[in-house]
Scaffold this motif. Structure first.
Motif, PDB file in Angstrom:
ATOM      1  N   THR A  49       0.815  -1.206   0.000  1.00  0.00           N
ATOM      2  CA  THR A  49       0.000   0.000   0.000  1.00  0.00           C
ATOM      3  C   THR A  49       0.854   1.265   0.000  1.00  0.00           C
ATOM      4  N   GLY A 124     -10.526   2.511  -1.384  1.00  0.00           N
ATOM      5  CA  GLY A 124     -10.638   1.069  -1.530  1.00  0.00           C
ATOM      6  C   GLY A 124     -10.988   0.372  -0.240  1.00  0.00           C
ATOM      7  N   SER A 125     -10.871  -0.951  -0.265  1.00  0.00           N
ATOM      8  CA  SER A 125     -11.159  -1.788   0.897  1.00  0.00           C
ATOM      9  C   SER A 125     -10.274  -3.022   0.813  1.00  0.00           C
ATOM     10  N   ASN A 126      -9.466  -3.252   1.851  1.00  0.00           N
ATOM     11  CA  ASN A 126      -8.504  -4.343   1.834  1.00  0.00           C
ATOM     12  C   ASN A 126      -8.885  -5.472   2.779  1.00  0.00           C
ATOM     13  N   GLY A 201      -6.931  -5.175  -2.015  1.00  0.00           N
ATOM     14  CA  GLY A 201      -8.263  -5.674  -2.352  1.00  0.00           C
ATOM     15  C   GLY A 201      -8.446  -7.012  -1.657  1.00  0.00           C
ATOM     16  N   THR A 202      -8.613  -8.089  -2.429  1.00  0.00           N
ATOM     17  CA  THR A 202      -8.684  -9.434  -1.847  1.00  0.00           C
ATOM     18  C   THR A 202      -7.398 -10.213  -2.078  1.00  0.00           C
ATOM     19  N   LYS A 203      -6.402  -9.580  -2.693  1.00  0.00           N
ATOM     20  CA  LYS A 203      -5.193 -10.305  -3.083  1.00  0.00           C
ATOM     21  C   LYS A 203      -4.023 -10.038  -2.142  1.00  0.00           C
ATOM     22  N   SER A 246      -6.589 -16.338  -4.739  1.00  0.00           N
ATOM     23  CA  SER A 246      -6.290 -14.921  -4.553  1.00  0.00           C
ATOM     24  C   SER A 246      -4.853 -14.717  -4.094  1.00  0.00           C
ATOM     25  N   THR A 258     -12.745  -7.221   6.201  1.00  0.00           N
ATOM     26  CA  THR A 258     -12.138  -6.290   5.259  1.00  0.00           C
ATOM     27  C   THR A 258     -12.152  -4.885   5.845  1.00  0.00           C
ATOM     28  N   PRO A 294      -5.740  -2.255  -7.031  1.00  0.00           N
ATOM     29  CA  PRO A 294      -7.131  -2.316  -6.541  1.00  0.00           C
ATOM     30  C   PRO A 294      -7.914  -1.026  -6.716  1.00  0.00           C
ATOM     31  N   ASP A 297     -10.700  -0.595  -9.344  1.00  0.00           N
ATOM     32  CA  ASP A 297     -12.025  -1.205  -9.193  1.00  0.00           C
ATOM     33  C   ASP A 297     -13.027  -0.293  -8.496  1.00  0.00           C
ATOM     34  N   PHE A 298     -12.593   0.887  -8.070  1.00  0.00           N
ATOM     35  CA  PHE A 298     -13.469   1.749  -7.282  1.00  0.00           C
ATOM     36  C   PHE A 298     -13.667   3.105  -7.952  1.00  0.00           C
TER      37      PHE A 298
END
Length: 333
Positions: A49, A124-126, A201-203, A246, A258, A294, A297-298
């Motif tokens: 990040t 975003g959202s992690n 994100g989800t990764k 992921s 998350t 990520p 995506d937002f």
């Protein structure tokens, strides 16, 4: 001591190219007066990040006249919230739980509500991953009892939430304290069985991938019963299912929490400055996505209006309404 890093010395800075149209934006918004120096609290430089904040600072410095934004390496969201409240930094990475508690005088801020806090933007959202060495013998979160485990980087929201969740669930590891770099090395040399770490994100992020290069990992998900227990205690906490694959080598789905990500500031930053910063960030999303995928995506502007739980900065409100986005009355404090 804060470690403010000159953007000229940051190795990641080279990853972000000069944004096209920067000189035009400068001309459109040119104003007289001295340059305003601002600092933004990021996270550990070992985190994936961190690159996002390098991109943010370069976008601001290239496209917002008379503003110089400097990145400060910190322990991440929870620490940043405390530093913004104290005035040690001007803005920084934060998240909904910290924002809400600080603004309303709850949790660690009980009795000292920070009513000048304002959201600048969400990006975003992690998901938060709980990972252990495959050869550790640990197969569930409950198996962490008595084991050496990193709850997250020191001062991070991951660390704080992990401790709170584990306390409710009766899970009591021997906590290893330190930076994520410390945790990565400790997993590699078997001093600890694993660590908690926010992803992209989800990764997986760079710290997780670093361990994966030499140590096979197992992901520990929260069971349905554990999620139900935590939802009762923390009703606002969002949860997510992580798809198989992921994280490289982890071919099964699991459930975890998350963390919505935002930039927190205060009303001490002038409205016009925040307006121009948020406008530049929203208009140069592709540059951020180059180093922090990520974010692609937002919709930054809409995400900000939809996810905030405390008031938005007047400069942010001005920009969102200019774009035709309705800002709820409750966010216009």
């Amino acid at each position: 001591m804060l470690r403010a890093r000159s953007l000229l010395a940051l190795p990641l800075a080279a990853l972000v190219l000069a944004a096209p149209g920067g000189e035009r934006d400068r001309a459109d918004a040119a104003q007289s007066g001295p340059t305003r120096q601002l600092s933004i609290g990021a996270t550990s430089a070992s985190s994936g990040t961190y690159a996002y904040f390098v991109a943010v600072a370069e976008i601001v410095n290239q496209n917002v006249p008379n503003v110089n934004l400097t990145v400060v390496e910190t322990g991440a969201a929870a620490e940043n919230t405390r530093r913004v409240v104290s005035g040690a930094i001007d803005m920084g990475l934060s998240g909904t739980p910290e924002d809400y508690n600080a603004y309303n005088g709850q949790g660690e801020f009980r009795g000292r509500a920070a009513r000048k806090l304002r959201i600048l933007w969400y990006f975003g959202s992690n998901a938060q991953h709980y990972l252990v060495r495959e050869d550790s013998g640990v197969r569930s979160l409950s198996d962490l009892n008595g084991k050496n485990f990193s709850p997250g980087g020191a001062g991070s929201a991951t660390e704080k939430a992990t401790e709170a969740f584990f306390e409710v669930l009766g899970i009591r590891p021997k906590y290893h304290r330190g930076t994520m770099g410390d945790a990565v090395n400790a997993v590699k040399d078997r001093r600890i069985v694993g660590f908690a770490k926010g992803g992209l994100g989800t990764k997986a992020d760079s710290a997780i991938l670093d361990v994966q290069t030499s140590v096979p990992l197992r992901a520990l998900g929260f069971s349905d019963g554990q999620v139900a227990t935590l939802k009762e205690k923390f009703p606002a906490q969002p949860w997510v299912k992580i798809p198989a694959g992921s994280i490289p080598g982890i071919d099964y789905e699991y459930t975890t929490w998350t963390y919505p990500l935002n930039i927190l500031g205060t009303t001490d930053i002038p409205e016009d400055v925040v307006y121009r910063i948020v406008k530049a960030i929203d208009q140069h999303k592709a540059r951020q996505a180059q180093v922090y995928p990520p974010v692609a995506d937002f919709d930054i502007a809409r995400l900000t209006a939809e996810m905030a739980k405390i008031p938005l900065h007047p400069g942010t409100i001005r920009y969102l309404e200019e774009k035709g986005i309705r800002v709820p009355d409750g966010l216009k404090g």
